[in-house]
Design an enzyme around this catalytic site. Structure first.
Site, PDB file in Angstrom:
ATOM      1  NE  ARG A 185      30.659  27.283  -5.915  1.00 47.08           N
ATOM      2  CZ  ARG A 185      29.739  27.737  -6.786  1.00 47.08           C
ATOM      3  NH1 ARG A 185      29.027  26.895  -7.498  1.00 47.08           N
ATOM      4  NH2 ARG A 185      29.539  29.025  -6.950  1.00 47.08           N
TER       5      ARG A 185
ATOM      6  CD  GLU B 227      28.325  33.871  -3.543  1.00 39.80           C
ATOM      7  OE1 GLU B 227      27.342  34.344  -2.961  1.00 39.80           O
ATOM      8  OE2 GLU B 227      28.251  33.402  -4.696  1.00 39.80           O
TER       9      GLU B 227
ATOM     10  CG  ASN C  61      27.273  30.135  -3.499  1.00 40.75           C
ATOM     11  OD1 ASN C  61      26.619  31.069  -3.922  1.00 40.75           O
ATOM     12  ND2 ASN C  61      28.566  30.000  -3.755  1.00 40.75           N
TER      13      ASN C  61
ATOM     14  CB  SER D   2      25.440  25.748  -9.998  1.00 45.62           C
ATOM     15  OG  SER D   2      26.397  26.771 -10.019  1.00 45.62           O
TER      16      SER D   2
ATOM     17  CE  LYS E 215      26.628  37.863  -3.017  1.00 41.47           C
ATOM     18  NZ  LYS E 215      25.598  36.854  -3.335  1.00 41.47           N
TER      19      LYS E 215
ATOM     20  CE  LYS F 278      30.580  40.578  -3.430  1.00 42.40           C
ATOM     21  NZ  LYS F 278      30.958  39.206  -3.026  1.00 42.40           N
TER      22      LYS F 278
ATOM     23  CD  GLU G 114      23.279  34.242  -3.228  1.00 39.88           C
ATOM     24  OE1 GLU G 114      24.230  33.665  -3.777  1.00 39.88           O
ATOM     25  OE2 GLU G 114      23.378  34.872  -2.167  1.00 39.88           O
ATOM     26  N   GLY G 115      23.506  34.464  -8.078  1.00 43.50           N
ATOM     27  CA  GLY G 115      23.401  33.986  -9.456  1.00 43.50           C
ATOM     28  C   GLY G 115      24.227  34.758 -10.466  1.00 43.50           C
TER      29      GLY G 115
ATOM     30  NE  ARG H 136      32.423  29.640 -10.027  1.00 41.04           N
ATOM     31  CZ  ARG H 136      31.605  30.463  -9.388  1.00 41.04           C
ATOM     32  NH1 ARG H 136      30.485  30.840  -9.948  1.00 41.04           N
ATOM     33  NH2 ARG H 136      31.906  30.905  -8.183  1.00 41.04           N
TER      34      ARG H 136
HETATM   35  P1  ADP Z   1      26.793  35.830  -6.753  1.00 43.48           P
HETATM   36  O1  ADP Z   1      25.907  35.428  -5.636  1.00 43.48           O
HETATM   37  O2  ADP Z   1      26.110  36.616  -7.801  1.00 43.48           O
HETATM   38  O3  ADP Z   1      27.576  34.667  -7.274  1.00 43.48           O
HETATM   39  P2  ADP Z   1      29.345  36.812  -5.759  1.00 43.48           P
HETATM   40  O4  ADP Z   1      29.559  37.468  -4.459  1.00 43.48           O
HETATM   41  O5  ADP Z   1      29.868  35.434  -5.891  1.00 43.48           O
HETATM   42  O6  ADP Z   1      27.794  36.883  -6.098  1.00 43.48           O
HETATM   43  O7  ADP Z   1      29.972  37.721  -6.893  1.00 43.48           O
HETATM   44  C1  ADP Z   1      29.906  37.381  -8.260  1.00 43.48           C
HETATM   45  C2  ADP Z   1      31.285  37.423  -8.886  1.00 43.48           C
HETATM   46  O8  ADP Z   1      31.863  38.711  -8.715  1.00 43.48           O
HETATM   47  C3  ADP Z   1      32.269  36.460  -8.246  1.00 43.48           C
HETATM   48  O9  ADP Z   1      32.175  35.188  -8.840  1.00 43.48           O
HETATM   49  C4  ADP Z   1      33.607  37.146  -8.518  1.00 43.48           C
HETATM   50  O10 ADP Z   1      34.057  36.863  -9.828  1.00 43.48           O
HETATM   51  C5  ADP Z   1      33.251  38.617  -8.445  1.00 43.48           C
HETATM   52  N1  ADP Z   1      33.508  39.132  -7.080  1.00 43.48           N
HETATM   53  C6  ADP Z   1      32.666  39.092  -6.037  1.00 43.48           C
HETATM   54  N2  ADP Z   1      33.218  39.632  -4.929  1.00 43.48           N
HETATM   55  C7  ADP Z   1      34.452  40.037  -5.289  1.00 43.48           C
HETATM   56  C8  ADP Z   1      35.527  40.676  -4.596  1.00 43.48           C
HETATM   57  N3  ADP Z   1      35.428  41.017  -3.318  1.00 43.48           N
HETATM   58  N4  ADP Z   1      36.665  40.940  -5.288  1.00 43.48           N
HETATM   59  C9  ADP Z   1      36.770  40.612  -6.598  1.00 43.48           C
HETATM   60  N5  ADP Z   1      35.800  40.005  -7.298  1.00 43.48           N
HETATM   61  C10 ADP Z   1      34.643  39.712  -6.669  1.00 43.48           C
HETATM   62 MG    MG Z   2      29.126  33.645  -6.429  1.00 49.49          MG
END
Ligand code: ADP
Ligand code: MG
Length: 531
Positions: free
Chosen positions: A184, A200, A202, A207, A365, A418, A422-423, A505
């Site tokens: 995803r 990102e 996945n 999920s 990441k 970051k 994950e999660g 979401r």
């Molecule tokens: P995870 O693997 O924990 O899902 P993500 O990279 O998807 O990590 O980050 C989690 C959440 O943080 C995302 O669903 C989003 O809402 C927010 N987020 C992540 N990166 C960004 C970004 N570059 N700008 C704004 N919000 C972000």
């Molecule tokens: Mg995410």
């Protein structure tokens, strides 16, 4: 069910289903979605049933009608969830994460689909097969993965453990002829640049293919009933077959393994309140492909599993064709050495792993950041695809880049820090980001290598009615679109390479993080617009 939708916002905002609003006369207004109602409501001041001073009776009547429609819809929607299995385990019931059918509550959802421009939707869909192919190509370059993560592994134990398994597989020259990816790719629309930017990709445990498809159906049903009143057309919601398409990919992978008595092994967490999302796939697999799924935790795999001399993975005496991971992506999934032994055992077997250790690593990441460097995609893809992918890349940097670290300390709100996790709930923002960078700099060691920096994306906020735990409330929200992709190949033959549905979401805009399971966001779908 509450009798009306409660507003939680306290400032002038742009509602989800319309263009610009006249400035509200006062704070906190209820904004019903129908255009005429909304315009009136935007000028209404109170959340109570009483008209605010200066609001004409006709406007107040419109506002109340709008509120009544939303309340009626929320109730109908909650019933729909219950009778269609759009449910999760209820936190309030201690058995809801372990005993199926006990302590269910509707999944949190948005009452109306999020507006999303059709052009960006098309762009995101077109990227899915390219990202699928990219994951496959990068996964085959073991040296690249090892080199890209070599510094991270020195400071991050979890990365080191995963990389250790990968290294072992490289040492025995393990080849995966049949490769299955259920991915995803997540995006946000950046309002500053008006572009679709990837958050990102996945590659493990993507999920909500099950519940996500249901939310699209829920919204379609609601708009079929209320679309006229709301001025919204249910046909503008794209069909979402994520659950059946993921089941199809698992079923086809199972068929490639070519053993009629083999099963699919779903690796799960000991407690999983999101089990119904998973059971939707189990159900489709059984009904459409006659394939049996067994669910085991990593600890159970360790206790009951073995690899036979011919490489077959057997659990409790049953041959496993496909291992589908819905656990194993977080350090907490490996509380002891037993879980790591289970992961290694499965990796060594001839079962198809979704994902293999290589596919898993590609989704990290750090790899996302390495792939965004100049001339790296060129190692893996053809030219025409490279430009399309790159267009969706936000700024991504390693912390060796002193210039960027300096900028991030000066303007932390423009960045996200970051770790390799994950999660949901792991990223660092704002003041914490600044403090962390200063601390990491002082330590002067390799600890910077555990993180990446990312350009912060700023989606436009809109006012949205959300439903959680049977209560409807309205809040300012932003959304993240996930596009599922399924990829299956056997040696040179690509059997599947598809975009496979989507997941929107939506989260309260004041929250940084976005996970639904982690409690930050609600499930949503999209309504295509011509903007
Ligand atoms: P995870 O693997 O924990 O899902 P993500 O990279 O998807 O990590 O980050 C989690 C959440 O943080 C995302 O669903 C989003 O809402 C927010 N987020 C992540 N990166 C960004 C970004 N570059 N700008 C704004 N919000 C972000
Ligand atoms: Mg995410």
């Amino acid at each position: 069910m509450s009798s009306s939708c409660v507003s939680h916002h306290h400032q002038a905002v742009r509602p989800r289903h319309g263009g610009r609003l006249p400035r509200p006369a006062a704070a906190s207004s209820f904004a019903p979605p129908a255009l005429p109602l909304r315009r009136r409501a935007a000028r209404a001041a109170a959340t109570s049933a009483e008209a605010a001073p200066g609001v004409a009776p006709a406007e107040e009547a419109g506002r109340l009608r709008g509120a009544a429609v939303l309340a009626e819809m929320a109730e109908e929607a909650a019933v729909w969830c219950a009778v269609h299995g759009l449910v999760v385990g209820d936190r309030a019931d201690p058995r809801s994460g372990t005993v199926p059918g006990v302590g269910l509550v509707h999944a949190p959802f948005s009452l109306l689909p999020a507006r999303f421009p059709a052009s960006f939707w098309k762009q995101a869909c077109e990227l899915a097969p390219i990202f699928n192919e990219l994951v496959d190509r990068v996964s085959l370059d073991g040296e690249f993965l090892q080199a890209a993560l070599s510094r991270t592994k020195q400071v991050d134990e979890f990365t080191a453990r995963l990389l250790g398994i990968h290294e072992k597989m490289m040492a025995i020259n393990k080849k995966e002829d049949i490769r299955l990816g259920l991915h995803r790719s997540d995006y946000m629309l950046d309002s500053e640049t008006n572009s679709l930017l990837q958050i990102e990709l996945n590659t493990i445990s993507s999920s909500f293919p099950g519940l996500g498809s249901l939310v699209s159906e829920l919204h379609r049903t609601l708009l079929n009933h209320y679309g006229k009143v709301l001025g919204l057309d249910s046909k503008r919601i794209p069909r979402n077959w994520a659950a059946t398409q993921f089941a199809e990919a698992l079923g086809k992978a199972w068929a490639e393994y070519n053993n009629d008595s083999a099963v699919v092994l779903m690796v799960v967490q000991p407690e999983e309140r999101n089990m119904y999302d998973q059971y939707w796939l189990v159900n489709h697999l059984k009904e459409s492909y006659g394939v049996t799924t067994i669910r085991k935790t990593l600890a159970q795999v360790e206790a009951e599993g073995q690899v036979l001399t011919d490489g077959t993975l057997a659990i409790d005496g049953r041959t496993v064709a496909v291992v589908y991971f819905r656990a194993g992506y977080a350090p907490t999934d490996y509380p002891s050495e037993a879980e790591w032994r289970a992961r290694l055992l499965m990796e060594q077997s001839s079962a198809i792993k979704c994902p293999s250790i290589s596919y898993h690593l590609v989704g990290m990441k750090k790899i996302q950041q390495e792939l965004a460097k100049p001339n790296v995609l060129e190692r893996f893809l053809d030219n025409k695809d490279i430009a399309k992918l790159r267009k969706s890349f936000a700024g991504l940097w390693s912390l060796d880049n002193e210039e960027i670290v300096k900028s991030a300390i000066e303007k932390p709100d423009l960045f996200v820090l970051k770790p390799q996790r994950e999660g949901g709930g792991n990223n660092i923002y704002g003041h914490d980001l600044r403090d962390m960078l200063i601390k990491l700099q002082k330590e002067q060691g390799e600890s910077l290598a555990a993180y990446i920096l990312m350009q912060r994306i700023f989606p436009k906020a809109s006012l949205t009615p959300l439903v959680r735990g049977g209560d409807c409330f309205e809040d300012l929200t932003i959304s993240e679109l996930g596009i599922y992709g399924a990829y299956l190949r056997n040696k040179d033959k690509v059997i599947l390479n598809n975009q496979s549905g989507y997941l929107m979401r939506t989260k309260v805009s004041s929250s940084n993080e976005g996970g639904v399971a982690a409690g930050y966001a609600v499930l949503d779908s999209i309504l295509l617009t011509d903007e």
